[in-house]
Write a protein that holds these residues in place. Structure first.
Motif, short mmCIF file in Angstrom:
data_model
loop_
_atom_site.label_atom_id
_atom_site.label_comp_id
_atom_site.label_asym_id
_atom_site.label_seq_id
_atom_site.Cartn_x
_atom_site.Cartn_y
_atom_site.Cartn_z
N MET A 107 0.81 -1.22 0.00
CA MET A 107 0.00 0.00 0.00
C MET A 107 0.84 1.26 0.00
O MET A 107 0.41 2.29 -0.51
CB MET A 107 -0.90 0.03 1.24
N CYS A 108 2.03 1.24 0.61
CA CYS A 108 2.68 2.53 0.77
C CYS A 108 3.18 3.11 -0.55
O CYS A 108 2.88 4.26 -0.83
CB CYS A 108 3.63 2.57 1.96
N ALA A 157 1.79 6.52 -2.36
CA ALA A 157 2.74 7.63 -2.35
C ALA A 157 3.15 8.09 -3.74
O ALA A 157 3.39 9.28 -3.93
CB ALA A 157 3.98 7.23 -1.55
N THR A 198 14.96 -10.77 3.17
CA THR A 198 15.10 -9.31 3.20
C THR A 198 16.48 -8.88 2.70
O THR A 198 16.59 -7.88 2.01
CB THR A 198 14.85 -8.73 4.60
N ALA A 226 17.07 -6.47 -0.33
CA ALA A 226 17.81 -5.22 -0.12
C ALA A 226 18.94 -5.06 -1.14
O ALA A 226 19.21 -3.96 -1.62
CB ALA A 226 18.37 -5.17 1.29
N THR A 250 19.20 -1.94 -3.75
CA THR A 250 20.36 -1.07 -3.87
C THR A 250 20.75 -0.90 -5.33
O THR A 250 21.06 0.21 -5.78
CB THR A 250 21.54 -1.64 -3.07
N ASP A 263 18.26 1.38 -7.00
CA ASP A 263 18.40 2.74 -6.52
C ASP A 263 19.58 3.44 -7.17
O ASP A 263 19.48 4.58 -7.64
CB ASP A 263 18.57 2.70 -5.00
N PRO A 286 12.51 8.59 -0.83
CA PRO A 286 12.69 7.42 0.03
C PRO A 286 11.88 6.22 -0.41
O PRO A 286 12.07 5.14 0.13
CB PRO A 286 12.20 7.91 1.40
N TYR A 287 10.96 6.38 -1.38
CA TYR A 287 10.09 5.25 -1.70
C TYR A 287 10.81 4.17 -2.50
O TYR A 287 10.33 3.04 -2.55
CB TYR A 287 8.83 5.74 -2.41
N PRO A 345 14.10 3.01 -1.75
CA PRO A 345 14.58 2.09 -0.71
C PRO A 345 13.46 1.41 0.06
O PRO A 345 13.65 0.29 0.54
CB PRO A 345 15.42 2.97 0.21
N LEU A 346 12.29 2.03 0.14
CA LEU A 346 11.19 1.40 0.89
C LEU A 346 10.62 0.17 0.17
O LEU A 346 9.81 -0.54 0.74
CB LEU A 346 10.08 2.40 1.18
N ILE A 402 12.17 -2.37 -0.15
CA ILE A 402 12.67 -3.48 0.66
C ILE A 402 11.57 -4.03 1.56
O ILE A 402 11.44 -5.24 1.73
CB ILE A 402 13.85 -3.02 1.56
N VAL A 403 10.79 -3.14 2.17
CA VAL A 403 9.78 -3.61 3.11
C VAL A 403 8.39 -3.66 2.47
O VAL A 403 7.39 -3.73 3.17
CB VAL A 403 9.72 -2.74 4.38
N CYS A 449 5.41 -5.35 1.37
CA CYS A 449 4.93 -6.69 1.76
C CYS A 449 4.68 -7.55 0.53
O CYS A 449 4.75 -8.78 0.61
CB CYS A 449 3.65 -6.64 2.56
N PHE A 490 2.65 8.23 4.06
CA PHE A 490 2.08 6.91 3.74
C PHE A 490 2.94 5.76 4.22
O PHE A 490 2.94 4.71 3.59
CB PHE A 490 1.85 6.72 2.25
N ILE A 534 1.22 1.96 6.57
CA ILE A 534 -0.19 1.82 6.21
C ILE A 534 -0.72 0.43 6.58
O ILE A 534 -1.86 0.29 7.00
CB ILE A 534 -0.38 2.05 4.69
N TYR A 569 21.36 0.44 2.82
CA TYR A 569 20.06 -0.23 2.88
C TYR A 569 20.19 -1.61 3.49
O TYR A 569 19.39 -2.02 4.33
CB TYR A 569 19.43 -0.35 1.49
N ILE A 570 21.22 -2.35 3.04
CA ILE A 570 21.42 -3.70 3.56
C ILE A 570 21.69 -3.64 5.05
O ILE A 570 21.13 -4.41 5.84
CB ILE A 570 22.57 -4.38 2.80
N ILE A 592 18.38 -2.76 7.10
CA ILE A 592 17.38 -3.81 7.22
C ILE A 592 17.92 -4.90 8.14
O ILE A 592 17.18 -5.49 8.92
CB ILE A 592 16.96 -4.34 5.82
N THR A 637 8.64 -5.55 9.23
CA THR A 637 8.32 -5.13 7.87
C THR A 637 7.47 -3.86 7.88
O THR A 637 6.80 -3.55 6.91
CB THR A 637 7.56 -6.22 7.12
N LEU A 693 11.97 1.75 8.79
CA LEU A 693 13.00 1.96 7.78
C LEU A 693 12.98 3.41 7.29
O LEU A 693 14.03 4.00 7.02
CB LEU A 693 12.79 0.99 6.60
N PHE A 694 11.76 3.97 7.20
CA PHE A 694 11.65 5.35 6.74
C PHE A 694 12.38 6.30 7.68
O PHE A 694 13.09 7.21 7.23
CB PHE A 694 10.18 5.73 6.63
N LEU A 747 16.00 6.08 7.02
CA LEU A 747 16.38 6.74 5.77
C LEU A 747 16.40 8.26 5.92
O LEU A 747 17.28 8.93 5.36
CB LEU A 747 15.41 6.36 4.65
#
Lengths: 209, 251
Positions: free
Chosen positions: A28-29, A33, A76, A80, A84, A87, A103-104, A106-107, A109-110, A112, B44, B47, B115-116, B119, B153, B158-159, B162
């Motif tokens: 969703m993020c 975004a 993960t 990641a 990288t 990015d 930042p979206y 690198p995000l 990575i998380v 889901c 966001f 969420i 990043y690595i 996480i 997760t 993480l944000f 960053l």
């Protein structure tokens, strides 16, 4: 292993029946975004597709070596690594876009979506199926992002991919490209998808009975 | 010791003599992270729990507390790693580079690894925190321990890392540990505010006649949209607070 879906089923499931955004509410993020315009949405979909497909391939290749208690960490770290790469690639060749996504990237990575596909499909099935699953899911994700971005960009600035579609006199609805517009658009589109699905299943029941 | 060094660094980096200006910048960072640029409603991030764990006010509040807890620890670790190892010209890799005989003109920059590293730090610290809390603080574990694995997760963590990294890239305006932790706690508080409000509204929504296709996530997102509009009203509060603090210090 008999009840695992085949490659073709995985591919088709990803696009509509199990669409990651509309059906599973995953990822969703970025969905909210980066959908202010078509260009960032498509770039994000491409980046996610790259990471998802390559992570699926790698995890599927090493699935025999995974230890249950360490698998999430391996997932993960693999993701990641690919994030990288994406990015750095964006920063080198699409600098403006990389700034806009901020930042979206690198995000991812998380996100889901990627972890769930790796867990559900790639860590259990062969490389071929994992690739089909990755491509299908990426297409579904791209479709969802594009649909939200279309609504938001046309209503919010009267353009689509930067081209003028509504007349010059269109009073751009600024709220649509701001954060609240993202929530409202996605909420209404989800409702629409749900309504359509319910209507279709009712019709199927009636036809069958 | 790290904290003292960090505060000293802030003072040096910006040429600030008194702590008052540091304090006002901390207050501004906090208000900005918690209200104006709320993590959930503006950026966001987070969420998934915002939609998933917002059915009851008490669980939502527990989730919020767990996030504040983890985000603080993760930001502390990631600030330390970034400051000493990952940022351009960080002290430890520069020292190693000199020892192995690298040329002094080369810029030493390990930020490609960040990043690595982040996480890894988040996943392992959540794991350790969960074990530690379960062993030594049973009541705390009962109240929010179940949410801890979910938080790995959670994009909000993480944000925050960053954002802290972004402010450690430019050597002339480095963030100290104080600013980093303020941002993290502010973000966590903002998340708690948003998710608790959401849970309260959803409890009321259960009594309403919502169209069937909008039930669940659809109406939750629309409510979030209206909340985001309301939070847009906080825009500009930071400037007002800044003026008030300046007046206070000046007078």
């Amino acid at each position: 292993m008999q009840d695992q879906p085949t490659a073709l089923e995985r591919f088709i499931n990803g696009i509509l029946p199990e669409n990651p955004v509309y059906r599973q509410l995953l990822g969703m993020c970025p969905t909210l975004a980066v959908t202010g315009g078509m260009k960032p949405a498509i770039t994000m979909a491409g980046a996610t597709a790259f990471v998802l497909i390559l992570a699926n391939i790698i995890i599927s290749l090493i699935r025999g070596l995974l230890k249950p208690h360490l698998r999430i960490l391996v997932f993960t770290l693999t993701i990641a690594t690919f994030v990288t790469i994406v990015d750095r690639f964006l920063a080198a060749y699409l600098y403006e876009m990389s700034k806009e996504l901020g930042p979206y990237v690198p995000l991812i990575i998380v996100n889901c979506l990627i972890i769930s596909r790796v867990e559900i499909c790639a860590s259990k099935q062969s490389v071929g199926v994992a690739v089909a699953d990755g491509v299908g899911m990426s297409l579904g994700f791209a479709l969802a992002l594009a649909s939200i971005a279309t609504v938001r960009e046309i209503l919010g600035s009267g353009t689509w991919f930067g081209l003028q579609v509504l007349g010059e006199g269109w009073p751009a609805w600024g709220i649509m490209v701001l954060p609240p517009g993202a929530f409202l658009t996605l909420g209404l589109l989800l409702g629409g998808a749900e309504w359509y699905g319910q209507r279709r299943s009712r019709r199927l029941v009636r036809a069958g009975g | 010791m790290v904290r003292a060094a960090a505060l000293a660094q802030v003072g040096k980096g910006r040429g600030i003599g008194d702590g008052m200006e540091l304090l006002s910048s901390l207050i501004l960072i906090f208000i900005s992270a918690a209200l104006i640029n709320n993590f959930v409603l503006h950026y966001f991030v987070g969420i998934c729990p915002f939609l998933g764990v917002s059915r009851r006010v008490d669980t939502a509040f527990g989730m919020g507390l767990a996030v504040i807890f983890v985000i603080t620890i993760a930001s502390f670790l990631s600030w330390t790693f970034t400051y000493f190892i990952l940022r351009p010209e960080a002290p430890i890799p520069v020292w190693v580079w000199r020892v192995v005989g690298g040329s002094p003109e080369t810029t030493v920059d390990l930020s490609v690894l960040s990043y690595i590293m982040y996480i890894f730090v988040i996943a392992s610290s959540v794991q350790f925190v969960e074990m530690y809390v379960r062993k030594f603080f049973q009541p705390l574990y009962d109240s929010f321990g179940v949410f801890l694995p979910l938080i790995t997760t959670n994009c909000a963590i993480l944000f925050a890392c960053l954002e802290i990294m972004k402010h450690l890239q430019d050597p002339t305006r480095l963030w100290g540990l104080g600013e980093a932790l303020t941002l993290a706690i502010g973000g966590g508080v903002g998340f708690t505010i948003a998710i608790s409000l959401m849970a309260g509204i959803r409890a009321e929504l259960d009594l309403c006649d919502v169209p069937r296709s909008l039930k669940g996530a659809g109406i939750a997102l629309i409510v979030a949209g209206i909340m985001a509009m309301a939070f847009m009203g906080f825009t500009g509060v930071d400037r007002g607070v800044e003026r008030a603090i300046t007046a206070l210090v000046g007078g």
